[in-house]
Design an enzyme around this catalytic site. Structure first.
Site, mmCIF file in Angstrom:
data_model
loop_
_atom_site.group_PDB
_atom_site.id
_atom_site.type_symbol
_atom_site.label_atom_id
_atom_site.label_comp_id
_atom_site.label_asym_id
_atom_site.label_seq_id
_atom_site.Cartn_x
_atom_site.Cartn_y
_atom_site.Cartn_z
ATOM 1 N N LYS A 82 0.886 -1.227 -0.015
ATOM 2 C CA LYS A 82 0.082 -0.019 0.249
ATOM 3 C C LYS A 82 0.871 1.361 0.068
ATOM 4 C CE LYS A 82 -3.952 2.126 2.589
ATOM 5 N NZ LYS A 82 -4.925 1.726 3.676
ATOM 6 N N SER A 155 -9.525 1.734 2.816
ATOM 7 C CA SER A 155 -8.686 2.723 1.929
ATOM 8 C C SER A 155 -7.700 1.817 1.327
ATOM 9 C CB SER A 155 -7.857 3.691 2.838
ATOM 10 O OG SER A 155 -7.061 3.042 3.705
ATOM 11 N N SER A 179 -10.047 -0.865 6.859
ATOM 12 C CA SER A 179 -9.350 -0.759 5.505
ATOM 13 C C SER A 179 -8.489 -1.999 5.186
ATOM 14 C CB SER A 179 -8.717 0.738 5.272
ATOM 15 O OG SER A 179 -9.672 1.612 5.447
#
Length: 467
Positions: A82, A155, A179
């Site tokens: 990420k 997210s 998330s």
């Protein structure tokens, strides 16, 4: 497994093939880079692909194998991060255009530990702005590989899309309100939100320091356990990281079962406001766990309403603190969702924060007492089917967000670990996620239970028809 199915192999299968020299890390990495170049123009999961870095790591991994050195089950396995995990001299933007050119001077601890385990970094994955609820207006959101018109989860949206589409074999996500669990559930993956402090946050761009958790997203529980084992443990650079020894999650997961485990289920918590399809998936999972010998008990969940309703405000204050260097000085460059959250943080009084902190401490204590009586708890990830992109964009109000967070945010407020598992599909063919929740530092038990569930179900073996 056929070569055509290689992008969807599990890490447990792949690592053995690499160790036996049946699969070359260099050839595998080239194949994955080619696959990304062919498919990600439509999926838009990668913020940045790092081919030179990946090739160098793959060549090093292969050279070590030539010398008889094998680092373990991640040796030569292509993964992705990420885009809030620092990577030295590689842009790390956190989903924010104002940081798009930021090249950290050091690697995050999780980045270092994955490299030490022999993993190959394919690139950085897209995410919502600052790890909150929406992508910056200038950034096109990743597409759910199961259904392009459906939400990918936030997210860690790129982590969900890329891993589900076979564009990496595992990824890292972060979870402040859900998330890791949202994209894992929406994309048919297994994700672990570890105990707060189990994984170092050093070099990970924060949304809310006391709520942020970093963890793996993968094909199955054993794979997630492998990645967690590589990144977990005390870090001198993060004083909040926990010193407890890191178990061998893979060995424990392979050997374990759910026989005799006390698994709690609270119909009142689960059914209120939940779609019948979600309840049906949970009921089916309960039946599987019972057949495997689990002691399933109806036990009331401790009152979660105060921490759920207070999550947004609590997060907002810590987010405002995290953005002091650029907000309000560069407020005009922020997207409306993150800007609104930070403004809420500035508007919150100290008295309100004190009230929320007390409510949080009370909930933690009650949840600790709850898990003294049971081993795990089964719950959904979402109250309904994965929404369409239009529904998510049009309905993302404070009230809707609170409802979305019902089964996730309370366990961020308490810091408890969870494992998200694929539990079926809705009427639109989109995955349904369920989660098991445990007491602090019970990740080994979660991997064990998840692996037992997946030995007799095949939801985790299905993948989207792509490429």
């Amino acid at each position: 497994m056929t070569a055509a199915a290689l992008p969807f192999w599990s890490i447990t299968e792949l690592s053995e093939a690499i160790r036996r020299r049946e699969v070359s890390p260099v050839t595998l990495t080239e194949a994955m880079l080619t696959r990304i170049s062919e498919l990600d123009a439509g999926l838009k999961s990668y913020q940045l692909v790092t081919p030179e870095h990946a090739r160098a790591q793959a060549e090093a991994a292969e050279a070590e194998l030539d010398r008889g050195q094998w680092r373990g089950p991640l040796h030569g396995v292509p993964i992705a991060l990420k885009d809030l995990c620092f990577t030295k001299d590689i842009p790390t933007g956190g989903g924010m255009p104002i940081h798009a050119a930021q090249k950290p001077a050091f690697d995050a601890t999780v980045t270092v530990r994955l490299a030490q385990a022999g993993a190959v970094l394919l690139g950085k994955l897209k995410m919502t702005e600052g790890a909150f609820s929406a992508h910056h207006p200038s950034i096109e959101a990743p597409r759910n590989p199961w259904a392009a018109e459906r939400w990918t989860g936030s997210s860690s949206s790129g982590s969900g899309a890329a891993t589900a589409a076979g564009l990496c074999f595992a990824s890292l996500g972060s979870d402040t309100g859900g998330s890791i669990r949202f994209p894992s559930g929406a994309c048919g993956l297994t994700g672990i939100k570890p105990t707060w402090g189990r994984v170092s946050r050093y070099g990970v761009m924060p949304l809310s320091d006391s709520l942020d958790h970093v963890g793996p997203m993968a094909r199955n529980a054993l794979d997630a356990g492998i990645v967690l084992g590589a990144i977990a443990g005390k870090d001198q650079n993060d004083p909040t990281s926990l010193p407890d020894p890191v178990p061998d999650y893979l060995t424990l997961g392979k050997a374990g079962s759910v026989k005799g485990l006390r698994i709690a289920y609270d119909p009142a918590y689960i059914m209120e406001g939940s779609d019948p399809a979600i309840v049906a998936a949970l009921d089916a999972a309960l039946a599987v766990l019972k057949d495997l010998g689990a002691d399933v008990r109806v036990v009331p969940m401790p009152d979660w309403t105060d921490v759920l309703e207070g999550w947004t405000t609590y997060c907002a204050v810590e987010t405002a603190y995290a953005h002091l260097a650029t907000y309000p000085a560069r407020a005009s460059e922020y997207g409306p969702e993150l800007k609104g959250l930070i403004d809420l943080g500035y508007a919150t009084t100290g008295v309100e924060i004190a009230r929320l902190q007390i409510a949080r401490d009370v909930f933690k204590a009650r949840l600790k007492a709850f898990f003294a009586e049971v081993d795990l708890m089964l719950a959904p990830v979402l109250t309904g089917p994965v929404p369409t992109l239009e529904q998510w964009a049009n309905e993302r109000s404070a009230d809707v967000l609170t409802n979305v967070l019902k089964f996730t945010a309370p366990f961020d407020m308490a810091g408890n670990p969870t494992i998200t598992l694929p539990g079926g599909f809705d009427a639109n063919g989109v995955p349904i996620g369920l989660q098991l929740v445990g007491t602090h530092l019970s990740e080994a038990l979660l991997v064990q239970a998840g692996a037992a569930f997946q030995r007799v179900t095949d939801w985790h073996l299905r993948h989207p028809k792509i490429g």
